[in-house]
Design a protein around this motif. Sequence first.
Motif, PDB file in Angstrom:
ATOM      1  N   GLU A 184       0.837  -1.195   0.000  1.00 11.41           N
ATOM      2  CA  GLU A 184       0.000   0.000   0.000  1.00 11.41           C
ATOM      3  C   GLU A 184       0.874   1.249   0.000  1.00 11.41           C
ATOM      4  N   LYS A 185       0.353   2.304  -0.603  1.00  7.59           N
ATOM      5  CA  LYS A 185       1.003   3.606  -0.464  1.00  7.59           C
ATOM      6  C   LYS A 185       0.655   4.184   0.898  1.00  7.59           C
ATOM      7  N   HIS A 186       1.649   4.763   1.539  1.00 11.70           N
ATOM      8  CA  HIS A 186       1.404   5.358   2.850  1.00 11.70           C
ATOM      9  C   HIS A 186       2.481   6.393   3.134  1.00 11.70           C
ATOM     10  N   ASP A 187       2.061   7.519   3.658  1.00 15.56           N
ATOM     11  CA  ASP A 187       2.976   8.600   4.015  1.00 15.56           C
ATOM     12  C   ASP A 187       3.174   8.594   5.522  1.00 15.56           C
ATOM     13  N   LEU A 188       4.381   8.267   5.973  1.00 16.59           N
ATOM     14  CA  LEU A 188       4.649   8.242   7.409  1.00 16.59           C
ATOM     15  C   LEU A 188       4.431   9.604   8.053  1.00 16.59           C
ATOM     16  N   ARG A 189       4.575  10.659   7.264  1.00 20.12           N
ATOM     17  CA  ARG A 189       4.381  12.001   7.811  1.00 20.12           C
ATOM     18  C   ARG A 189       2.901  12.341   8.023  1.00 20.12           C
ATOM     19  N   SER A 190       2.027  11.430   7.687  1.00 22.46           N
ATOM     20  CA  SER A 190       0.619  11.603   8.064  1.00 22.46           C
ATOM     21  C   SER A 190       0.438  11.295   9.546  1.00 22.46           C
ATOM     22  N   PHE A 191       1.422  10.565  10.105  1.00 27.99           N
ATOM     23  CA  PHE A 191       1.422  10.170  11.514  1.00 27.99           C
ATOM     24  C   PHE A 191       0.184   9.351  11.875  1.00 27.99           C
TER      25      PHE A 191
END
Length: 212
Positions: free
Chosen positions: A123-130
């Motif tokens: 999956e795509k995921h942005d860690l900076r979304s927290f």
Amino acid sequence: MAFTYFFRDMSALIAVRDHVIRNLRNYRHIRVWDAGCAMGPEPYSLAIIFREALGYYGFKKVEIFATDLDEENRRFGQIMAKGIYPEKSIKRIPREIKDKYFMKVGHELFQVSDELRRSIIFEKHDLRSFRPVRSDFSLVVCKNVLLHFKEEERVKVIKMFYQSLMSNGFLVMEQTQQLPRQVEDLFDHIVQNVQLFQKVPVKEGMTNASAH
């Protein structure tokens, strides 16, 4: 998006085999989050370690969520799920493991076995979304990612990992990445010379201020 080799960090994989899987083998479900999976060799390497340790039936309870942020490639999940890699990327894999889990599908191209590919969700995921992809993970692996973040971002991400882990869950980071002092009390460092940590559970009736 970075490219990594299979079995790149053997010391961490051995620690996962000897300490993490040993503690998890009797669980009904084992959920792993590989946060920052690059082109896929790392989650597939983890899958091999779990499969070898748990066997055919035990491996059926393993589910690996492999995430990364690739803004240029919208077909990220589909490409990773195919599990096709050049021969040079699997050169570190022992011959017996290569023969067991890889099939030649073209000139110097090998594909990961169906069994391993079925265990992984890309999956795509942005860690900076927290925000975690889900909760109740048994193990979170995050290597070669947080070194690119600011200090306050690293702290927020590690707190997110803490919240996403089940009680007594495990966290693995790269050798060069130390836990920020703000979150040191959230984890126990359980293996010397490897960045393997175990979540310190919150005692009943208490809250861990560092986790918020």
